[in-house]
Scaffold this motif. Structure first.
Motif, short mmCIF file in Angstrom:
data_model
loop_
_atom_site.label_atom_id
_atom_site.label_comp_id
_atom_site.label_asym_id
_atom_site.label_seq_id
_atom_site.Cartn_x
_atom_site.Cartn_y
_atom_site.Cartn_z
N UNK A 2 0.84 -1.20 0.00
CA UNK A 2 0.00 0.00 0.00
C UNK A 2 0.87 1.25 0.00
N UNK A 3 0.29 2.33 -0.49
CA UNK A 3 1.01 3.60 -0.52
C UNK A 3 1.35 4.07 0.90
N UNK A 4 0.47 3.80 1.85
CA UNK A 4 0.74 4.21 3.23
C UNK A 4 1.90 3.41 3.84
N UNK A 5 1.93 2.12 3.57
CA UNK A 5 3.05 1.31 4.08
C UNK A 5 4.35 1.75 3.43
N UNK A 6 4.31 2.02 2.15
CA UNK A 6 5.50 2.51 1.46
C UNK A 6 5.96 3.83 2.08
N UNK A 7 5.03 4.73 2.34
CA UNK A 7 5.37 6.01 2.95
C UNK A 7 5.99 5.84 4.33
N UNK A 8 5.43 4.92 5.12
CA UNK A 8 5.97 4.68 6.46
C UNK A 8 7.39 4.15 6.40
N UNK A 9 7.71 3.48 5.31
CA UNK A 9 9.05 2.90 5.19
C UNK A 9 10.03 3.78 4.42
N UNK A 10 9.53 4.88 3.83
CA UNK A 10 10.44 5.71 3.03
C UNK A 10 10.41 7.19 3.37
N UNK A 11 9.29 7.70 3.87
CA UNK A 11 9.19 9.13 4.18
C UNK A 11 10.04 9.46 5.40
N UNK A 12 10.40 10.67 5.56
CA UNK A 12 11.13 11.25 6.68
C UNK A 12 12.63 11.00 6.55
N UNK A 13 13.36 11.64 7.44
CA UNK A 13 14.82 11.51 7.45
C UNK A 13 15.29 10.32 8.28
N UNK A 14 14.36 9.56 8.83
CA UNK A 14 14.74 8.37 9.59
C UNK A 14 15.46 7.38 8.68
N UNK A 15 16.42 6.68 9.23
CA UNK A 15 17.18 5.70 8.45
C UNK A 15 16.24 4.60 7.95
N UNK A 16 16.52 4.07 6.77
CA UNK A 16 15.69 2.97 6.26
C UNK A 16 15.94 1.69 7.06
N UNK A 17 14.93 0.86 7.10
CA UNK A 17 15.05 -0.44 7.76
C UNK A 17 15.95 -1.36 6.94
N UNK A 18 16.53 -2.36 7.58
CA UNK A 18 17.27 -3.37 6.82
C UNK A 18 16.35 -4.03 5.79
N UNK A 19 16.90 -4.42 4.66
CA UNK A 19 16.10 -4.99 3.58
C UNK A 19 15.26 -6.17 4.02
N UNK A 20 15.83 -7.07 4.82
CA UNK A 20 15.09 -8.27 5.26
C UNK A 20 13.90 -7.86 6.13
N UNK A 21 14.05 -6.85 6.97
CA UNK A 21 12.93 -6.38 7.80
C UNK A 21 11.85 -5.76 6.92
N UNK A 22 12.25 -4.97 5.94
CA UNK A 22 11.28 -4.38 5.02
C UNK A 22 10.50 -5.46 4.28
N UNK A 23 11.21 -6.47 3.79
CA UNK A 23 10.55 -7.57 3.07
C UNK A 23 9.54 -8.29 3.97
N UNK A 24 9.90 -8.52 5.21
CA UNK A 24 8.97 -9.17 6.14
C UNK A 24 7.73 -8.32 6.38
N UNK A 25 7.91 -7.03 6.56
CA UNK A 25 6.77 -6.15 6.79
C UNK A 25 5.83 -6.13 5.59
N UNK A 26 6.39 -6.13 4.40
CA UNK A 26 5.57 -6.16 3.19
C UNK A 26 4.85 -7.49 3.09
#
Length: 189
Positions: A2-26
């Motif tokens: 979803x666009x909201x999940x994508x935004x939560x994982x990419x918006x802001x200056x916060x560091x991105x999550x590790x790729x494996x964590x991002x994949x699990x959340x998706x």
């Protein structure tokens, strides 16, 4: 995704999550607010680990493990949605089991189980740093948790010196809590 999940994982200056964590959340269709929370805690964990490594380089801290742990510590809330907005600890064991079922090794999955159990006998510095990040991201100070961290850091310094240094760092990190809380709150449960 979803666009909201994508935004939560990419918006802001916060560091991105590790790729494996991002994949699990998706894969788990995580609520956007959970992803935003995990990013905030992960960002704080990055700051904590970098500080510890700079000031206590002899302490064996596994940076990648701590950062992954911070990025997935509440993943069990995908199964216990009620705990996204209310108290509860069912997500801890559920997250641990969920991570194991998705092929995450036990040494990393454990953070889902240990992030709120810092007084157990088998808790190490890596677990303590994830627990501390999960508190200080919102400027919550927990004296017994902080003392456990001080005890682990104070190998060649007086504990009061370590306490003062850690207190300064936690105060610095806590100063950004309002921005992190606003970021998390901007995403729906």
């Amino acid at each position: 995704m979803s666009a909201l999940l994508l935004g939560a994982m990419t918006d802001s200056a916060l560091r991105p999550l590790p790729d494996r964590a991002t994949a699990l959340l998706v894969e788990l269709h995580a609520p956007p607010r959970l992803a935003a929370h995990l990013r905030a805690v992960h960002d704080v964990a990055c700051q904590l680990v970098d500080w510890v490594r700079q000031h206590y380089p002899a302490l064996p801290v596994d940076r990648e493990a701590v950062l992954f742990g911070a990025a997935i510590h509440d993943i069990g809330k995908t199964k216990h949605l009620e705990e996204l907005s209310g108290p509860g600890s069912l997500h801890e064991q559920a997250g641990y089991e969920l991570l194991l079922a998705h092929g995450v090794q036990e040494s990393l999955a454990r953070f889902a189980r240990t992030h709120a159990s810092w007084n157990e006998a088998d808790i190490g510095i890596n677990d303590l740093l994830v627990s501390l990040a999960d508190k200080i991201w919102k400027a919550k100070r927990v004296q017994d948790l902080e003392q456990l961290v001080v005890d682990r850091l104070a190998t060649d310094q007086e504990p009061w010196e370590v306490f003062m240094a850690l207190d300064d760092e936690l105060t610095r990190i806590a100063a950004g809590a309002d921005e992190r809380l606003a970021f998390q709150s901007s995403y729906p449960i």
